[in-house]
Design an enzyme around this catalytic site. Sequence first.
Site, short mmCIF file in Angstrom:
data_model
loop_
_atom_site.label_atom_id
_atom_site.label_comp_id
_atom_site.label_asym_id
_atom_site.label_seq_id
_atom_site.Cartn_x
_atom_site.Cartn_y
_atom_site.Cartn_z
N GLY A 35 -4.89 -3.37 -2.24
CA GLY A 35 -3.55 -4.11 -2.31
C GLY A 35 -3.75 -5.37 -2.95
N SER A 36 -4.67 -5.30 -4.00
CA SER A 36 -4.79 -6.60 -4.81
C SER A 36 -3.71 -6.64 -5.72
CB SER A 36 -6.06 -6.78 -5.29
OG SER A 36 -6.45 -5.87 -6.35
N ASN A 37 -3.27 -5.65 -6.18
CA ASN A 37 -2.18 -5.61 -7.32
C ASN A 37 -0.88 -5.86 -6.25
OD1 ASN A 37 -2.87 -4.92 -10.05
ND2 ASN A 37 -4.11 -3.29 -8.81
N MET A 113 -3.36 6.64 -4.85
CA MET A 113 -4.22 7.69 -5.36
C MET A 113 -3.65 9.23 -4.91
SD MET A 113 -6.13 5.68 -6.66
CE MET A 113 -7.64 6.00 -7.17
N ARG A 114 -2.43 9.17 -5.02
CA ARG A 114 -2.05 10.60 -4.91
C ARG A 114 -1.26 11.21 -6.08
NH1 ARG A 114 -4.35 12.76 -1.14
NH2 ARG A 114 -3.03 14.61 -1.18
N ASN A 130 3.07 2.96 -13.07
CA ASN A 130 1.58 3.22 -12.25
C ASN A 130 0.82 2.12 -13.15
OD1 ASN A 130 -0.60 4.59 -10.92
ND2 ASN A 130 -0.98 5.48 -12.80
N HIS A 132 -3.41 1.68 -14.15
CA HIS A 132 -4.77 2.42 -14.36
C HIS A 132 -5.85 1.58 -14.74
CE1 HIS A 132 -7.39 6.04 -13.98
NE2 HIS A 132 -7.75 5.67 -15.37
#
Length: 219
Positions: A35-37, A113-114, A130, A132
């Site tokens: 959860g750093s983002n 990650m789904r 998203n 990445h």
Amino acid sequence: MMLDPNLAIVSPPPPSPWPRFSEPLKLAVLASGHGSNLEAIATAITQGDLHAHIQVVIYNNPKAKVAERAERLGLPKVLLNHRHYPSREALDQAIIQTVQAHGANWVIMAGWMRCVTQVLIDAFPGQVLNIHPSLLPSFPGIHATEQALAAGVKLSGCTVHHVELKVDSGPIIIQAVVPVLPGDTADSLQARIQTQEHRIYPAAIALAASSKATESQGT
Ligand code: GAR
């Protein structure tokens, strides 16, 4: 020549000044990990850079550290354990209901990650983003940093993009480039990339929302 480990190129640059929308953007953040983002987005909001509100944090793994982080940040959180749903579509339906029940309409995948389905993408057109940890379209999927090191690339980075059905694909909003240094491990490279992720995700949300606002003014 020694490469500066702090070197980073961000394109396009973060908006300056940051746009003010008539109403704050209503975000639902989807996360599976640390959860750093999420925290970087929350900080950008608190600092007054990103005019938005995090309506809900959705996580899929009961042990995910993001749950503690949401708690500490005082953000509502909902566990949707993917193991409890018979299909990806059923999980996405539950996500849609949760996002809507919390009054959000931007879906911000921050270490989610789904694989998502067209059901979720179609529910919030142009408003599912998203992040990445690679310069897409290189190295999509899991272990992106390890993939980059194995390929021997000399530059890596991160990408925020609109979500399409294929994993880690869709129109790119913003990228940051960082050097890969001699002796880098997956952890050291990931840490350098994450510093940039935290800069570009709030900026990408603002950029995507201003394009959307401009588009709707033109119609
Ligand atoms: C981030 O590096 C993000 O780019 C990556 O998961 C990490 C989550 O970190 N996402 C993907 O690999 C998506 N394919 P965080 O939980 O500390 O925000």
